[in-house]
Motif scaffolding. Structure first.
Motif, PDB file in Angstrom:
ATOM      1  N   ASP A 188       0.837  -1.198   0.000  1.00 24.01           N
ATOM      2  CA  ASP A 188       0.000   0.000   0.000  1.00 24.01           C
ATOM      3  C   ASP A 188       0.872   1.249   0.000  1.00 24.01           C
ATOM      4  O   ASP A 188       2.104   1.172   0.043  1.00 24.01           O
ATOM      5  CB  ASP A 188      -0.953  -0.013   1.195  1.00 24.01           C
ATOM      6  N   LEU A 189       0.230   2.400  -0.050  1.00 25.72           N
ATOM      7  CA  LEU A 189       0.952   3.670  -0.102  1.00 25.72           C
ATOM      8  C   LEU A 189       1.803   3.909   1.144  1.00 25.72           C
ATOM      9  O   LEU A 189       2.949   4.377   1.020  1.00 25.72           O
ATOM     10  CB  LEU A 189      -0.032   4.822  -0.322  1.00 25.72           C
ATOM     11  N   PRO A 190       1.308   3.613   2.360  1.00 23.82           N
ATOM     12  CA  PRO A 190       2.171   3.814   3.532  1.00 23.82           C
ATOM     13  C   PRO A 190       3.472   3.012   3.468  1.00 23.82           C
ATOM     14  O   PRO A 190       4.535   3.524   3.851  1.00 23.82           O
ATOM     15  CB  PRO A 190       1.285   3.338   4.694  1.00 23.82           C
ATOM     16  N   SER A 191       3.416   1.786   2.986  1.00 22.08           N
ATOM     17  CA  SER A 191       4.654   1.003   2.906  1.00 22.08           C
ATOM     18  C   SER A 191       5.576   1.533   1.815  1.00 22.08           C
ATOM     19  O   SER A 191       6.802   1.541   1.977  1.00 22.08           O
ATOM     20  CB  SER A 191       4.339  -0.478   2.679  1.00 22.08           C
ATOM     21  N   GLU A 192       5.009   2.004   0.706  1.00 23.16           N
ATOM     22  CA  GLU A 192       5.818   2.595  -0.355  1.00 23.16           C
ATOM     23  C   GLU A 192       6.527   3.845   0.154  1.00 23.16           C
ATOM     24  O   GLU A 192       7.719   4.046  -0.095  1.00 23.16           O
ATOM     25  CB  GLU A 192       4.940   2.934  -1.555  1.00 23.16           C
ATOM     26  N   ARG A 193       5.784   4.701   0.862  1.00 25.85           N
ATOM     27  CA  ARG A 193       6.375   5.934   1.391  1.00 25.85           C
ATOM     28  C   ARG A 193       7.429   5.633   2.447  1.00 25.85           C
ATOM     29  O   ARG A 193       8.458   6.320   2.526  1.00 25.85           O
ATOM     30  CB  ARG A 193       5.278   6.820   1.957  1.00 25.85           C
ATOM     31  N   ALA A 194       7.195   4.614   3.270  1.00 34.19           N
ATOM     32  CA  ALA A 194       8.163   4.257   4.299  1.00 34.19           C
ATOM     33  C   ALA A 194       9.475   3.797   3.673  1.00 34.19           C
ATOM     34  O   ALA A 194      10.555   4.166   4.147  1.00 34.19           O
ATOM     35  CB  ALA A 194       7.589   3.167   5.197  1.00 34.19           C
ATOM     36  N   LYS A 195       9.385   3.014   2.614  1.00 38.28           N
ATOM     37  CA  LYS A 195      10.607   2.529   1.958  1.00 38.28           C
ATOM     38  C   LYS A 195      11.408   3.704   1.389  1.00 38.28           C
ATOM     39  O   LYS A 195      12.640   3.748   1.501  1.00 38.28           O
ATOM     40  CB  LYS A 195      10.233   1.544   0.839  1.00 38.28           C
ATOM     41  N   VAL A 196      10.721   4.665   0.782  1.00 33.81           N
ATOM     42  CA  VAL A 196      11.394   5.847   0.248  1.00 33.81           C
ATOM     43  C   VAL A 196      12.047   6.651   1.368  1.00 33.81           C
ATOM     44  O   VAL A 196      13.168   7.162   1.239  1.00 33.81           O
ATOM     45  CB  VAL A 196      10.405   6.722  -0.544  1.00 33.81           C
ATOM     46  N   ALA A 197      11.370   6.753   2.530  1.00 32.51           N
ATOM     47  CA  ALA A 197      11.860   7.563   3.632  1.00 32.51           C
ATOM     48  C   ALA A 197      13.142   7.014   4.226  1.00 32.51           C
ATOM     49  O   ALA A 197      13.870   7.746   4.915  1.00 32.51           O
ATOM     50  CB  ALA A 197      10.787   7.662   4.719  1.00 32.51           C
ATOM     51  N   LEU A 198      13.454   5.762   3.982  1.00 30.94           N
ATOM     52  CA  LEU A 198      14.685   5.191   4.512  1.00 30.94           C
ATOM     53  C   LEU A 198      15.924   5.916   4.028  1.00 30.94           C
ATOM     54  O   LEU A 198      16.957   5.923   4.708  1.00 30.94           O
ATOM     55  CB  LEU A 198      14.775   3.712   4.121  1.00 30.94           C
ATOM     56  N   SER A 199      15.837   6.532   2.847  1.00 31.62           N
ATOM     57  CA  SER A 199      17.001   7.225   2.304  1.00 31.62           C
ATOM     58  C   SER A 199      17.105   8.673   2.787  1.00 31.62           C
ATOM     59  O   SER A 199      18.065   9.359   2.444  1.00 31.62           O
ATOM     60  CB  SER A 199      16.953   7.211   0.773  1.00 31.62           C
ATOM     61  N   GLY A 200      16.142   9.115   3.604  1.00 28.50           N
ATOM     62  CA  GLY A 200      16.140  10.485   4.073  1.00 28.50           C
ATOM     63  C   GLY A 200      16.675  10.603   5.504  1.00 28.50           C
ATOM     64  O   GLY A 200      17.360   9.721   6.010  1.00 28.50           O
ATOM     65  N   LYS A 201      16.313  11.705   6.153  1.00 29.65           N
ATOM     66  CA  LYS A 201      16.760  11.956   7.517  1.00 29.65           C
ATOM     67  C   LYS A 201      15.967  11.089   8.506  1.00 29.65           C
ATOM     68  O   LYS A 201      14.819  10.732   8.251  1.00 29.65           O
ATOM     69  CB  LYS A 201      16.600  13.424   7.871  1.00 29.65           C
ATOM     70  N   PRO A 202      16.546  10.763   9.668  1.00 24.90           N
ATOM     71  CA  PRO A 202      15.856   9.918  10.645  1.00 24.90           C
ATOM     72  C   PRO A 202      14.476  10.441  11.039  1.00 24.90           C
ATOM     73  O   PRO A 202      13.550   9.664  11.266  1.00 24.90           O
ATOM     74  CB  PRO A 202      16.818   9.903  11.836  1.00 24.90           C
ATOM     75  N   ALA A 203      14.332  11.771  11.119  1.00 21.02           N
ATOM     76  CA  ALA A 203      13.053  12.328  11.524  1.00 21.02           C
ATOM     77  C   ALA A 203      11.950  11.963  10.533  1.00 21.02           C
ATOM     78  O   ALA A 203      10.753  11.925  10.889  1.00 21.02           O
ATOM     79  CB  ALA A 203      13.139  13.848  11.643  1.00 21.02           C
ATOM     80  N   GLY A 204      12.327  11.669   9.292  1.00 19.80           N
ATOM     81  CA  GLY A 204      11.331  11.311   8.292  1.00 19.80           C
ATOM     82  C   GLY A 204      10.714   9.948   8.518  1.00 19.80           C
ATOM     83  O   GLY A 204       9.723   9.596   7.853  1.00 19.80           O
ATOM     84  N   LEU A 205      11.282   9.175   9.441  1.00 15.28           N
ATOM     85  CA  LEU A 205      10.753   7.857   9.747  1.00 15.28           C
ATOM     86  C   LEU A 205       9.851   7.866  10.983  1.00 15.28           C
ATOM     87  O   LEU A 205       9.366   6.823  11.402  1.00 15.28           O
ATOM     88  CB  LEU A 205      11.905   6.876   9.981  1.00 15.28           C
ATOM     89  N   GLU A 206       9.631   9.048  11.568  1.00 17.85           N
ATOM     90  CA  GLU A 206       8.785   9.155  12.755  1.00 17.85           C
ATOM     91  C   GLU A 206       7.340   9.434  12.351  1.00 17.85           C
ATOM     92  O   GLU A 206       7.084  10.260  11.494  1.00 17.85           O
ATOM     93  CB  GLU A 206       9.294  10.272  13.656  1.00 17.85           C
ATOM     94  N   LEU A 207       6.427   8.727  12.977  1.00 21.23           N
ATOM     95  CA  LEU A 207       5.007   8.955  12.722  1.00 21.23           C
ATOM     96  C   LEU A 207       4.474  10.098  13.597  1.00 21.23           C
ATOM     97  O   LEU A 207       4.964  10.309  14.679  1.00 21.23           O
ATOM     98  CB  LEU A 207       4.208   7.686  13.029  1.00 21.23           C
TER      99      LEU A 207
END
Length: 232
Positions: free
Chosen positions: A213-232
């Protein structure tokens, strides 16, 4: 691998995604589906191809017994999981350990027992049901996220280790799914039937990862960004 004619085992098959996967496997022509559950009565099915199997993924003796009983398996789906502890800093540490026992050590224990079974039966495939929370986290999901992150890491190492015996390893990530586990949350949810369809498609297509789904797609992309981008 082909689902038609296969022999599958689904853990946590008594309800939710597990029960849906059993039905999806039958619809695709699986010859036998072992429906694993702590209480096999929860996994009973009118279809004679379904064999309810007593299986507690946190009990090594139960897992060994299941591997002896289901020695013809060529498709293993590690689906059993629990949630609900919350913060690793303020939540109940025993409940956090229970999440790790089920969500991480469960798949490890089951695959350790069934990897030789899969090898004897031609390699086959194993599916680990993970989560977008393998990558995302918040104080409310601290222990669950940690357990799924560990399971994700294990999925990768198992994929590399089992490649030599011809075993396909698939990791499935998704956000909220419309099952009892998150029935109390008023958020968008993916249907378990959709997750089951994508999962079995990946098995048949030789895939290694499902972003359902879209949340999992966005989470995978966020792995390459800053740590704060992985916080809900």
């Amino acid at each position: 691998m082909r689902i038609a004619g296969s022999t599958a085992l689904v853990t946590g098959a008594g309800r939710g995604l597990g029960a849906t996967l059993v039905e999806a496997l039958l619809a695709r022509g699986a010859a036998t589906v072992y429906a694993g559950a702590r209480d096999p009565r929860d996994a009973e099915n009118k279809d004679p191809r379904v064999i309810p199997l007593r299986l507690d993924v946190t009990d090594p003796a139960s897992v060994r017994g299941a591997a002896e009983r289901a020695g013809d398996v060529d498709l293993l789906i590690n689906n059993a999981g629990i949630a609900g502890n919350g913060s690793l800093l303020t939540g109940d540490p025993e409940r956090a350990r229970a999440e790790l026992e089920t969500n991480f050590w469960g798949p490890v224990t089951v695959l350790r027992a069934f990897a030789p079974v899969l090898a004897r039966n031609g390699g086959g495939a194993v599916v680990n049901v993970l989560s977008a929370l393998s990558w995302l986290t918040s104080p409310l999901t601290g222990s669950y996220s940690a357990s799924k992150a560990a399971a994700w890491s294990f999925t990768g190492s198992a994929r590399a280790e089992l490649r030599g015996q011809g075993t396909q390893v698939v990791g499935v990530h998704l956000g909220y799914m419309d099952t009892d586990m998150v029935a109390h949350l008023d958020v968008p949810k993916i249907a378990p039937e959709d997750v089951a369809r994508q999962t079995l498609d990946a098995v048949e297509d030789g895939g290694e990862e499902v972003l359902a789904d879209l949340p999992s797609e966005r989470a995978k992309v966020a792995l390459s960004g800053k740590p704060a981008g992985l916080e809900l």
